[in-house]
Design a protein around this motif. Structure first.
Motif, mmCIF file in Angstrom:
data_model
loop_
_atom_site.group_PDB
_atom_site.id
_atom_site.type_symbol
_atom_site.label_atom_id
_atom_site.label_comp_id
_atom_site.label_asym_id
_atom_site.label_seq_id
_atom_site.Cartn_x
_atom_site.Cartn_y
_atom_site.Cartn_z
ATOM 1 N N ARG A 439 0.833 -1.204 0.000
ATOM 2 C CA ARG A 439 0.000 0.000 0.000
ATOM 3 C C ARG A 439 0.871 1.259 0.000
ATOM 4 O O ARG A 439 0.564 2.241 -0.682
ATOM 5 N N ALA A 440 1.964 1.228 0.765
ATOM 6 C CA ALA A 440 2.848 2.400 0.814
ATOM 7 C C ALA A 440 3.525 2.630 -0.530
ATOM 8 O O ALA A 440 3.632 3.770 -1.003
ATOM 9 N N LEU A 441 3.991 1.555 -1.159
ATOM 10 C CA LEU A 441 4.635 1.713 -2.462
ATOM 11 C C LEU A 441 3.626 2.189 -3.506
ATOM 12 O O LEU A 441 3.928 3.063 -4.330
ATOM 13 N N ASP A 442 2.415 1.659 -3.456
ATOM 14 C CA ASP A 442 1.378 2.116 -4.382
ATOM 15 C C ASP A 442 1.068 3.593 -4.164
ATOM 16 O O ASP A 442 0.843 4.346 -5.125
ATOM 17 N N PHE A 443 1.040 4.006 -2.890
ATOM 18 C CA PHE A 443 0.781 5.406 -2.586
ATOM 19 C C PHE A 443 1.852 6.298 -3.208
ATOM 20 O O PHE A 443 1.542 7.332 -3.822
ATOM 21 N N VAL A 444 3.102 5.912 -3.068
ATOM 22 C CA VAL A 444 4.186 6.713 -3.639
ATOM 23 C C VAL A 444 4.048 6.787 -5.152
ATOM 24 O O VAL A 444 4.157 7.862 -5.750
ATOM 25 N N GLN A 445 3.801 5.641 -5.771
ATOM 26 C CA GLN A 445 3.700 5.643 -7.233
ATOM 27 C C GLN A 445 2.510 6.473 -7.723
ATOM 28 O O GLN A 445 2.576 7.104 -8.774
ATOM 29 N N THR A 446 1.426 6.487 -6.935
ATOM 30 C CA THR A 446 0.224 7.200 -7.353
ATOM 31 C C THR A 446 0.282 8.687 -7.037
ATOM 32 O O THR A 446 -0.098 9.532 -7.857
ATOM 33 N N CYS A 447 0.765 9.024 -5.827
ATOM 34 C CA CYS A 447 0.658 10.400 -5.326
ATOM 35 C C CYS A 447 1.951 11.200 -5.377
ATOM 36 O O CYS A 447 1.920 12.430 -5.279
ATOM 37 N N LEU A 448 3.088 10.533 -5.501
ATOM 38 C CA LEU A 448 4.362 11.243 -5.431
ATOM 39 C C LEU A 448 5.161 11.143 -6.721
ATOM 40 O O LEU A 448 6.362 11.408 -6.728
ATOM 41 N N VAL A 449 4.520 10.755 -7.784
ATOM 42 C CA VAL A 449 5.125 10.803 -9.122
ATOM 43 C C VAL A 449 4.240 11.688 -9.978
ATOM 44 O O VAL A 449 3.054 11.416 -10.154
ATOM 45 N N GLN A 450 4.808 12.771 -10.482
ATOM 46 C CA GLN A 450 4.067 13.704 -11.329
ATOM 47 C C GLN A 450 4.894 14.023 -12.564
ATOM 48 O O GLN A 450 6.075 14.347 -12.456
ATOM 49 N N GLU A 451 4.259 13.910 -13.703
ATOM 50 C CA GLU A 451 4.913 14.178 -14.988
ATOM 51 C C GLU A 451 6.225 13.398 -15.114
ATOM 52 O O GLU A 451 7.238 13.916 -15.601
ATOM 53 N N GLY A 452 6.178 12.175 -14.638
ATOM 54 C CA GLY A 452 7.329 11.298 -14.772
ATOM 55 C C GLY A 452 8.454 11.533 -13.787
ATOM 56 O O GLY A 452 9.480 10.858 -13.874
ATOM 57 N N ARG A 453 8.295 12.463 -12.843
ATOM 58 C CA ARG A 453 9.353 12.759 -11.875
ATOM 59 C C ARG A 453 8.855 12.497 -10.457
ATOM 60 O O ARG A 453 7.705 12.790 -10.108
ATOM 61 N N LEU A 454 9.753 11.982 -9.654
ATOM 62 C CA LEU A 454 9.458 11.664 -8.262
ATOM 63 C C LEU A 454 9.505 12.930 -7.414
ATOM 64 O O LEU A 454 10.346 13.812 -7.630
ATOM 65 N N LEU A 455 8.597 13.026 -6.429
ATOM 66 C CA LEU A 455 8.575 14.131 -5.477
ATOM 67 C C LEU A 455 8.924 13.622 -4.085
ATOM 68 O O LEU A 455 8.875 12.417 -3.809
ATOM 69 N N ALA A 456 9.258 14.554 -3.187
ATOM 70 C CA ALA A 456 9.851 14.179 -1.905
ATOM 71 C C ALA A 456 8.862 14.094 -0.765
ATOM 72 O O ALA A 456 9.058 13.320 0.177
ATOM 73 N N THR A 457 7.775 14.901 -0.777
ATOM 74 C CA THR A 457 6.941 15.001 0.422
ATOM 75 C C THR A 457 5.483 15.217 0.033
ATOM 76 O O THR A 457 5.184 15.807 -1.011
ATOM 77 N N TYR A 458 4.601 14.727 0.906
ATOM 78 C CA TYR A 458 3.159 14.800 0.661
ATOM 79 C C TYR A 458 2.458 15.125 1.970
ATOM 80 O O TYR A 458 2.781 14.562 3.022
ATOM 81 N N LYS A 459 1.494 16.046 1.909
ATOM 82 C CA LYS A 459 0.706 16.397 3.097
ATOM 83 C C LYS A 459 -0.622 16.980 2.643
ATOM 84 O O LYS A 459 -0.654 17.867 1.794
ATOM 85 N N ASP A 460 -1.706 16.469 3.226
ATOM 86 C CA ASP A 460 -3.047 17.012 2.978
ATOM 87 C C ASP A 460 -3.375 17.105 1.491
ATOM 88 O O ASP A 460 -3.873 18.120 0.997
ATOM 89 N N GLY A 461 -3.045 16.056 0.763
ATOM 90 C CA GLY A 461 -3.401 16.007 -0.647
ATOM 91 C C GLY A 461 -2.461 16.736 -1.576
ATOM 92 O O GLY A 461 -2.694 16.768 -2.783
ATOM 93 N N VAL A 462 -1.391 17.324 -1.037
ATOM 94 C CA VAL A 462 -0.453 18.095 -1.851
ATOM 95 C C VAL A 462 0.919 17.415 -1.833
ATOM 96 O O VAL A 462 1.515 17.235 -0.765
ATOM 97 N N ALA A 463 1.402 17.034 -3.002
ATOM 98 C CA ALA A 463 2.762 16.520 -3.154
ATOM 99 C C ALA A 463 3.636 17.650 -3.670
ATOM 100 O O ALA A 463 3.242 18.384 -4.574
ATOM 101 N N ARG A 464 4.838 17.781 -3.096
ATOM 102 C CA ARG A 464 5.677 18.906 -3.498
ATOM 103 C C ARG A 464 7.144 18.572 -3.271
ATOM 104 O O ARG A 464 7.479 17.564 -2.661
ATOM 105 N N LEU A 465 7.988 19.433 -3.776
ATOM 106 C CA LEU A 465 9.441 19.422 -3.666
ATOM 107 C C LEU A 465 10.055 18.288 -4.489
ATOM 108 O O LEU A 465 9.719 17.116 -4.311
ATOM 109 N N PRO A 466 10.949 18.638 -5.389
ATOM 110 C CA PRO A 466 11.613 17.620 -6.195
ATOM 111 C C PRO A 466 12.351 16.620 -5.304
ATOM 112 O O PRO A 466 12.963 16.988 -4.299
ATOM 113 N N ALA A 467 12.288 15.362 -5.671
ATOM 114 C CA ALA A 467 12.897 14.317 -4.858
ATOM 115 C C ALA A 467 14.419 14.396 -4.924
ATOM 116 O O ALA A 467 15.012 14.864 -5.887
ATOM 117 N N TYR A 468 15.033 13.902 -3.865
ATOM 118 C CA TYR A 468 16.485 13.936 -3.697
ATOM 119 C C TYR A 468 17.082 12.565 -4.016
ATOM 120 O O TYR A 468 16.368 11.598 -4.318
#
Length: 667
Positions: A439-468
């Motif tokens: 479930r955690a991996l699915d969450f990351v793939q669904t909510c923390l990947v945007q336009e083919g790029r991974l993001l670093a943090t998610y809170k209250d429906g908002v994913a932000r900051l380019p991943a490190y």
């Protein structure tokens, strides 16, 4: 939001609109805080004011203390607002900034930093002074924060030439913190052997672990000793002693499971009561390894309860895992976890109380501010009665005022827990652990990947900051770890995408290895690149390990070559102080002894007896891939391992494979 919207309203400012709970905690301060960004930096340049950069995180006890003493104080805030541009940073969201300015603190102050980190920068972001916690009034040998503020502001106003000269030296020093020359010859086990000697010399033979107070687990070093412990009795003994000591002490939550951040004493008795997701992932994994290596039932108990704690208290309804639990509740550190004998006696029957009192230390002296933090002083006479006591006390504790929880979801930290839950679920045959990891991996793939790029943090429906780097490297390893429990073709594709992103966006094409930030990241005063373990394992070490594992699995030599370049790039730093580079040493170990790969083909139920056998033993240099008969779109290296009968195993090592095995007993 425009800056003028906040004019005259310093108590309702920009931090209220941030996703970080830590920044939101400061939204009502009289300090005119900015988040890190163009607005604050442009104002500093325009008004030629120094920047006060404050870095912390929501579960940090001394961050709360400094906030209450200084940032909530009108007089202190007035000085900060008049003489500085004030920027507040959550180090968990911006590890890039934290890494840069912690390194600068070490260079400027000649001692390690920590949190809260208080740095003073010129408008071009270069630090010229700093410290950590400062009290409101002079005490503990520290000057008052208001005095520091005025002295620093005066120094910035009057001593520009000195600051400019210092900044030139500092920027040069920061640029030299990266790697030196890469390894010219063969990569050898020399740093592993040196690290073993360094670690065994630093072992606390009485209390377990390394060194004295404050005492941290140092998970990467314990993992290295466990791995060496397959053939080295001294290394094995030191690692298992540390694991037992932590499990019996106050670092481990005896009632609810999970580990606190570190022990303030050498005995593992009293912790700093934060619970961090990034500690519990690696520790959970270590206790699974320890059980496989030793068979100690205590290790299994601790691993299972830590996994249960993470799922019960830290997993969101969406599937991602939250970041931290505070040390404090009701304004007191540790209050949620502490007991008195009278409280326990009123909840338990006499025989059950006597058992719990003797095991947990309630029959001894108070050990924390007149109250009792539970430890495991001896083995129970009746495990059943102790379990009754634990369940009853835990239920009563759940009715207390809970510590605050930082409910942001961090990609890298989730990856560490996914790896551990996948391993625990497989080894202990707990499918709910595997489902939680999935479930955690699915969450990351669904909510923390945007336009083919991974993001670093998610809170209250908002994913932000380019991943490190850490996000990509840890997630690549976690995806491979979960693939070893159950097969999903989309996860292999995701792993290959992560590997490509690591190489395309993070690799130093000139000297090998990986920068902490991507090639299109915000421009900062330095682009960090390091190889040592810190509070998290080295991103370069985990990247090299994971790229090599994927390369061996799918037969991609380009991935193996990128991993080798990272090892060669960091070689000089590793050789300088091997025991500070545990993740790199694990990658070196697998470079020298490539992992054995066991490919299983068959239906899920048919493969169960095979998996029971391969998971029975501790085998850290083994990759297991269970493939269903209808697995499609396999790379050539896996497609060649065809299904035969109800189940079949192929064992491959050092570029050759065994004939197919049709009987689980043959393993």
């Amino acid at each position: 939001m425009a800056a003028e919207s906040f004019t005259g309203s310093p108590h309702t400012h920009r931090l209220a609109h941030e996703t970080s709970p830590y920044l939101q905690q400061h939204a009502g301060n009289p300090v005119e805080w900015y988040p890190w960004g163009d607005e604050a930096l442009a104002r500093a340049r325009r008004e030629d004011k120094p920047i006060l950069l404050s870095i912390g995180y929501s579960a940090c006890h001394w961050c709360h203390v400094m906030a209450h003493e200084s940032f909530e104080d009108e007089e202190t805030a007035a000085v900060m607002n008049a003489r500085f541009i004030n920027i507040k940073v959550d180090r968990e969201e911006r590890p890039d900034l934290d890494r840069i300015y912690q390194g600068a603190h070490q260079l400027l102050m000649r001692r390690p930093g920590g949190w809260p980190l208080t740095m003073f920068l010129t408008p071009d972001q270069t630090p010229f002074a700093g410290g950590t916690y400062f009290p409101r009034e002079p005490r503990h040998g520290l000057p008052a924060f208001k005095d520091i503020l005025n002295r620093v502001a005066d120094f910035y106003r009057d001593r520009r030439a000195e600051i400019a000269e210092q900044n030139r030296s500092l920027l040069h020093a920061l640029s030299q913190l990266g790697p030196g020359e890469e390894a010219a010859g063969l990569i050898s086990d020399a740093p592993i052997r040196t690290a073993r000697s360094q670690l065994l010399r630093s072992v606390d033979r009485r209390h377990g672990g390394f060194g004295g107070a404050p005492k941290f687990p140092h998970s990467q070093n314990l993992e290295l000793l466990l791995r060496l412990g397959l053939e080295d009795e001294d290394a094995r003994g030191a690692a298992l002693h540390a694991l037992r000591a932590m499990a019996r002490g106050g670092l481990y939550d005896q009632l609810g499971g999970g580990f606190f951040r570190y022990s303030v004493d050498e005995r593992w008795e009293i912790p700093h009561f934060e619970k961090m997701l990034y500690d519990n992932g690696p520790l959970l994994s270590l206790y699974v390894d320890g059980w496989q290596l030793s068979g100690d039932p205590l290790f299994r108990e601790v691993a299972v309860r830590t996994a249960e704690w993470a799922i019960r208290e830290m997993q969101s309804a969406e599937g991602g895992f939250y970041a931290t639990l505070d040390a404090d509740s009701e304004g007191r550190e540790g209050k949620f976890y502490l007991w008195t004998p009278e409280e326990a006696r009123t909840l338990l029957e006499d025989a059950t109380y006597r058992e719990a009192s003797a095991v947990y230390g309630l029959d001894g002296a108070a050990n924390f501010e007149g109250r009792w933090h539970l430890q495991r002083h001896r083995e129970p006479d009746s495990a059943e009665r102790l379990e009754q006591a634990r369940v009853t006390l835990l239920a009563a504790r759940e009715r207390r005022t809970r510590p605050g929880r930082d409910e942001k979801v961090l990609t890298a930290w989730n990856a560490l827990l996914v790896s551990a839950l996948a391993k625990a679920g497989q080894v202990f045959e707990r499918p709910e652990f595997v489902r939680a990891a999935e479930r955690a991996l699915d969450f990351v793939q669904t909510c923390l990947v945007q336009e083919g790029r991974l993001l670093a943090t998610y809170k209250d429906g908002v994913a932000r900051l380019p991943a490190y780097l850490d996000d990509h490297a840890f997630l690549l390893k976690a995806t491979l770890d979960l693939l070893q429990v159950r097969w999903r073709g989309e996860d292999l594709r995701f792993a290959r995408t992560l590997a490509a992103s690591l190489i395309n966006h993070f690799e130093d094409t000139a000297r090998g290895g990986f920068y902490f930030t991507a090639d299109d990241h915000e421009s900062l005063i330095v682009r960090p690149k390091s190889y040592g373990d810190e509070s998290l394992p080295s991103g370069n070490g985990i990247a090299a390990l994971a790229l090599a594992r994927l390369g061996h699995l799918i037969g991609d030599t380009a991935l193996l070559e990128a991993a080798e370049r990272a090892l060669r790039s960091g070689w000089e730093q590793v050789m300088e102080y091997p025991s500070a580079h545990g993740a790199m040493l694990l990658a070196i170990d697998e470079y020298l002894q490539p992992p054995e790969t066991v490919v299983l083909r068959g239906e899920t139920e048919a493969l169960r007896p095979w998996l029971e056998r391969v998971n029975r033993r501790y085998a850290p240099r083994r990759l297991v891939l269970p493939l269903p008969p209808d697995a499609a779109d396999l790379p050539d290296a896996l497609a060649a391992r065809r299904p035969l009968g109800k189940g079949v195993a192929y064992i491959c090592a050092a570029h050759h494979c065994s004939p197919p095995l049709l009987d689980p007993e043959a393993l």
